[in-house]
Design an enzyme around this catalytic site. Structure first.
Site, PDB file in Angstrom:
ATOM      1  N   THR A  44      13.808 -46.377 -11.618  1.00 25.24           N
ATOM      2  CA  THR A  44      13.040 -47.507 -12.142  1.00 25.24           C
ATOM      3  C   THR A  44      11.597 -47.506 -11.657  1.00 25.24           C
ATOM      4  OG1 THR A  44      13.769 -48.933 -10.321  1.00 25.24           O
ATOM      5  CG2 THR A  44      15.112 -48.949 -12.321  1.00 25.24           C
ATOM      6  N   LYS A 144      -0.145 -38.499   1.663  1.00 23.76           N
ATOM      7  CA  LYS A 144      -0.044 -38.918   3.069  1.00 23.76           C
ATOM      8  C   LYS A 144       0.541 -37.800   3.928  1.00 23.76           C
ATOM      9  CE  LYS A 144       2.015 -42.941   2.261  1.00 23.76           C
ATOM     10  NZ  LYS A 144       1.784 -43.089   0.818  1.00 23.76           N
ATOM     11  N   TYR A 175       7.669 -38.370   5.584  1.00 19.63           N
ATOM     12  CA  TYR A 175       7.689 -37.251   4.651  1.00 19.63           C
ATOM     13  C   TYR A 175       8.201 -35.978   5.328  1.00 19.63           C
ATOM     14  CZ  TYR A 175       4.753 -39.787   1.224  1.00 19.63           C
ATOM     15  OH  TYR A 175       4.248 -40.668   0.306  1.00 19.63           O
TER      16      TYR A 175
END
Length: 384
Positions: A44, A144, A175
């Site tokens: 979504t 980032k 990450y």
């Protein structure tokens, strides 16, 4: 795209609700399309929504996983919570997933919590896919990776343009943790992987925490309705610096390309439009689209978050006036995130040479990314 490719590890780094009802039709063993059965995690969001639509058009069987999935033509919804391992495994049982694309995250108060929560989400996903015929997994992260998490955003200088072989920063970054979980799962289960580092993403989504394009459309609409100038809300440095962005549609194209191209397996890729620009050049064009006056950053700068404290009430009136589909401005705009993106204290440009040399040559003019999005928002009556 065979599953026998060698897994190349990235450099080492410093380094968990109940599931909703499964709303798609369940069969014992899912049939497989020509290209594969794709699980889009975070279906979504900006990335996931655009990717799922793209894959359906290209002949994949697509399962869209989210806590509250939407009923979108061609996408089979899977309602599941990535932090509920048992419910997640049940939700995915029998689907025969061959490819998974991970584009979901939950923002936490600290990077340490980001690592714990968002790492657990990826760990739980691969545990739930243990018995599936998984061939490839793609992870979407972002710039980032080079700039650092929000707590250290831009505080460590990295030479630009950013390149995929740039060493990891000596700071905690969720990450890096997600990458390491991906690499370990791929090595353990012998599937291939790709990592995609997008910059500020421009594309359609509602209810997304990182959504500059829709945020600026809402901001411009408020400026027009209240007679205010369209003031650039970021820093003078970023106003004058070269930068780039990522069209969500181009990211979808690269994700599919990497999944199907053997030379792209077990690689990390930057993902941006391919052009560079300065906000002082683009900002008047965005203002012209809405028929309003543009203005450079004042002194001191004027970020959106404090200026938009009355935006909810203003937007309700605008929505009523024009019979808009979404009267809740917080479902459309993310003031804090746009403030951050428009105030990065470093030049932020991403090099695309690596994927170009491997055959991904798709390109997207940045002004068109914004104008296409604005047109879509108007068609869906999200802005007047």
């Amino acid at each position: 795209m065979g599953s026998t490719s060698t897994v190349h590890r990235a450099p080492s780094s410093i380094h968990p609700n109940k599931v909703g009802l499964i709303t798609h039709r369940r069969i014992a063993i899912a049939t497989q399309s020509t290209k594969g059965n794709a699980l889009v995690v975070g279906s979504t969001g900006i990335t996931g929504g655009n990717l799922a639509t793209h894959l359906v058009k290209n002949g994949w069987r697509v399962f869209g996983l989210a806590r509250n999935p939407r009923n979108t033509p061609g996408i089979e919804p899977v309602a599941a919570d990535l932090l509920d391992p048992t419910g997640l495994r049940t939700a995915l049982a029998g689907l025969g997933i061959t490819h998974t694309f991970i584009s979901a995250w939950l923002r936490q108060d600290t990077e340490k919590e980001n690592i714990r929560v968002n790492g657990a989400m990826v760990e739980n996903l691969f545990a739930a896919l243990e018995s599936h015929p998984l061939k490839h997994a793609a992870l979407v992260t972002g710039t980032k990776h080079y700039l650092g998490p929000f707590e250290a955003y831009g505080k460590i200088h990295v030479e630009t343009p950013f390149r995929e072989d740039t060493p990891r920063l000596p700071v905690e970054n969720f990450y890096y943790n997600q990458e390491d979980i991906l690499f370990a799962a791929a090595q353990r289960k012998n599937f291939t992987w790709s990592v995609h580092r997008s910059h500020t993403e421009i594309g359609f989504a509602v209810g997304n925490a990182m959504n500059m394009g829709v945020t600026l459309a809402v901001y411009a609409t408020i400026c027009r309705e209240t007679g205010q100038p369209f003031i650039y809300p970021g820093s003078h440095f970023q106003w004058n610096s070269l930068t780039d962005v990522t069209d969500a549609r181009l990211l979808a194209q690269q994700l599919e390309w990497a999944a199907l191209t053997p030379a792209a397996h077990n690689q990390a890729f930057n993902t941006v439009n391919g052009d560079v620009f300065r906000w002082r050049w683009l900002w008047p064009q965005l203002a012209a689209y809405f028929g309003i006056e543009s203005a450079p950053p004042p002194e001191p700068v004027a970020p959106l978050e404090p200026r938009m404290k009355d935006a909810a009430a203003i937007w309700e009136k605008i929505a009523a006036k024009y019979n808009l589909a979404e009267p809740n401005v917080n479902r459309l705009a993310s003031w804090w995130h746009s403030d951050g993106d428009l105030s990065v204290p470093l030049e932020a440009i991403n090099d695309m040479t690596k994927s170009r040399l491997l055959g991904f040559n798709n390109y997207q003019p940045t002004p068109n990314s914004f104008f296409d999005l604005f047109n879509q928002l108007r068609e869906l009556r999200l802005i007047p």
